[in-house]
Enzyme design. Structure first.
Site, PDB file in Angstrom:
ATOM      1  N   ASP A 145      -7.351   1.278   0.767  1.00 51.86           N
ATOM      2  CA  ASP A 145      -6.428   1.117   1.898  1.00 51.86           C
ATOM      3  C   ASP A 145      -5.475  -0.062   1.629  1.00 51.86           C
ATOM      4  OD1 ASP A 145      -5.111   1.575   4.270  1.00 51.86           O
ATOM      5  OD2 ASP A 145      -6.657   0.681   5.551  1.00 51.86           O
ATOM      6  N   HIS A 192      -6.327   6.237  -1.242  1.00 48.99           N
ATOM      7  CA  HIS A 192      -5.775   5.719   0.014  1.00 48.99           C
ATOM      8  C   HIS A 192      -5.029   4.408  -0.232  1.00 48.99           C
ATOM      9  CE1 HIS A 192      -6.614   4.791   4.555  1.00 48.99           C
ATOM     10  NE2 HIS A 192      -5.421   4.354   4.175  1.00 48.99           N
ATOM     11  N   ARG A 220       4.778   1.985   0.811  1.00 50.64           N
ATOM     12  CA  ARG A 220       5.878   1.458   1.651  1.00 50.64           C
ATOM     13  C   ARG A 220       7.254   2.015   1.401  1.00 50.64           C
ATOM     14  NH1 ARG A 220       2.202   0.259   5.111  1.00 50.64           N
ATOM     15  NH2 ARG A 220       1.179  -1.769   4.890  1.00 50.64           N
TER      16      ARG A 220
END
Ligand code: DOR
Ligand code: ZN
Length: 452
Positions: free
Chosen positions: A311, A66, A70
């Site tokens: 994350d 995860h 971008r």
């Protein structure tokens, strides 16, 4: 042909097979070719480099399922190349990137674009999670079958929840038919409107909008019930509350195909860190309480939570300099997470080294369905993705040294212990650190990373 490497005398841990013993590991031709517990049995082939690994752990390449890279759309925050380099610096040989880019990764051509960029970067492998709905808008199914065909390993609208139960049912049905995992960002948006941090005394004191844990819990409850029909592989991303642990525990006890991941910040930081309107602590889902941290660690100890994931969510310093209510949610993690996991889980005595390695290798490999390709294991004949960890080295997290293009790390300045000293991807040595700072002196041989 890449240089062969003999990793001598390390503690070789392969949770998938139960191996945990002192051994020599030979890497050549892109693979782990031999593992021997008899000292000196493996003679290094001509031209091989020998790395003395005494006191170090030699483990399958770490996998982070995860991360946000971008690209396309926000290469001022991160690129696939900078993110893949950050992954290697943190000890990861594979990551799975999220589709909340601009445009969203909701078409086979966008999946292929990311794969191409990853291949060109020659760093960590980048697997792609496709969006479950068009534009991640939650209204129309994305072409998941076509994305799976070109290599998407999972589906998610991460950053947003698939909030409609009707749409969720359809997504689960498609994921079940494709045997791809659906990874849910569990957030009922009607319960979090205006929320920027955990709902509680700290948000009240700061006068900031509260985001209650129940917003996560009702989605997991609902999805577990829906998924009784579809039996897709369903995964809870960045689980943040004690109540969520309870729901996942119960569903797993009932043999439902559900997994969950925990992130470093939800193991080590509480809502108190938002004090002083510290935007580095602003994250979705929010930092919660000590009670939640204890419950999450308990969930890891008893096998309710089987996966760790950073994350990694890069944002520019200018964006994070905005006031707390308008700054973006997220923090970066790939380059310091290993030491943070060690601190929260091994140094604390909660779990063993072997279990930590499982949470970072074979478990995420199974989640993404890449175990069948030999990832997540340390075994002769399988992938030459190997991480060597120096568990004793003490170092200070310095975001200015990161390969990531962003600096939004709330752990900046922390003194930690343990770090990847060597990273091999497809047998190619991408990180040679003698303990600490020499991170990523990259040898010049150039070998095409074998196809995903
Ligand atoms: O804090 C977060 N940041 N949580 C998410 O779910 C999305 C992520 C991002 O993309 O910045
Ligand atoms: Zn995310």
């Amino acid at each position: 042909m890449s240089t062969p490497f003999l990793l001598r005398g390390g503690r070789a841990i392969d949770p998938a097979s139960g191996r945990d013993e002192t051994a020599d590991v030979l890497i050549a031709d892109g693979l782990v070719v031999a593992i021997s517990t008899k000292r000196g049995e493996l003679t290094p082939p001509a031209g091989a480099r020998v790395i003395e690994c005494e006191g170090r752990l030699v483990v399958p390449g770490l996998i982070d399922p995860h991360v946000h890279l971008r690209e396309p759309g926000a290469d001022d925050k991160e690129t696939i190349a900078s993110g893949a380099a950050a992954a290697v610096a943190g000890g990861f040989t594979s990551v799975c990137c999220m589709p909340n880019t601009t445009p969203a990764i909701d078409l086979p051509s966008t999946v292929e674009f990311v794969q191409m960029r990853a291949q060109a970067s020659q760093r960590a492998r980048v697997f792609v999670a496709g969006a479950a709905t068009v534009g991640r808008a939650g209204e129309q199914l994305a072409p998941m079958g076509a994305m799976a065909q070109v290599g998407a390993v999972a589906f998610t609208d991460d950053g947003d929840c698939v909030a409609s139960a009707g749409m969720m049912g359809k997504v689960l049905a498609v994921c079940a038919s494709l045997d791809k995992v659906f990874m849910q960002h569990c957030q009922d948006p009607t319960l979090t409107a205006g929320g920027v941090m955990n709902a509680g005394v700290v948000s009240a004191r700061l006068g900031l909008g509260g985001w209650p844990a129940v917003a996560e819990e009702v989605i997991i409850e609902r999805d577990v019930r829906l998924n009784r029909i579809h039996q897709a592989r369903y995964h809870v991303q960045h689980l943040s509350s004690a109540g969520s642990v309870e729901i996942v525990r119960e569903a797993r006890a009932q043999k439902q195909p559900i997994t969950a991941e925990a992130s470093p910040h939800h193991l080590l930081l509480t809502e108190e860190m938002c004090g002083g309107y510290n935007t580095q602590a602003k994250v979705n889902p929010p930092l919660r309480s000590d009670r939640d941290i204890h419950a999450i660690i308990e969930g890891i100890v008893d096998g309710t939570i089987t996966i760790l994931a950073t994350d990694h969510a890069p944002h520019t310093s200018a964006e994070k300099a905005r006031d707390f209510s308008t700054a973006p949610f997220g923090m970066i993690g790939m380059e310091c997470s290993l030491a943070l996991y060690i601190k929260a889980l091994v140094e604390s005595g909660a779990i063993s080294w072997a279990r930590l390695i499982a949470l970072l290798t074979i478990e995420p490999a199974r989640l993404l369905g890449i175990d069948a390709r030999g990832h997540g294991r340390l075994e002769p004949g399988l992938s030459g993705d190997v991480t060597v960890i120096d568990p004793t080295v003490e170092w200070t997290i310095d975001a200015d040294e990161f390969k990531s293009k962003s600096r939004n790390c709330p752990f900046n300045g922390w003194k930690v212990k343990g770090r990847a000293s060597n990273v091999f991807v497809a047998g190619r040595c991408l990180l040679i650190g003698d303990g600490v700072a020499s991170a990523a002196r990259v040898p010049s041989q150039s070998v095409r990373l074998d196809a995903l």
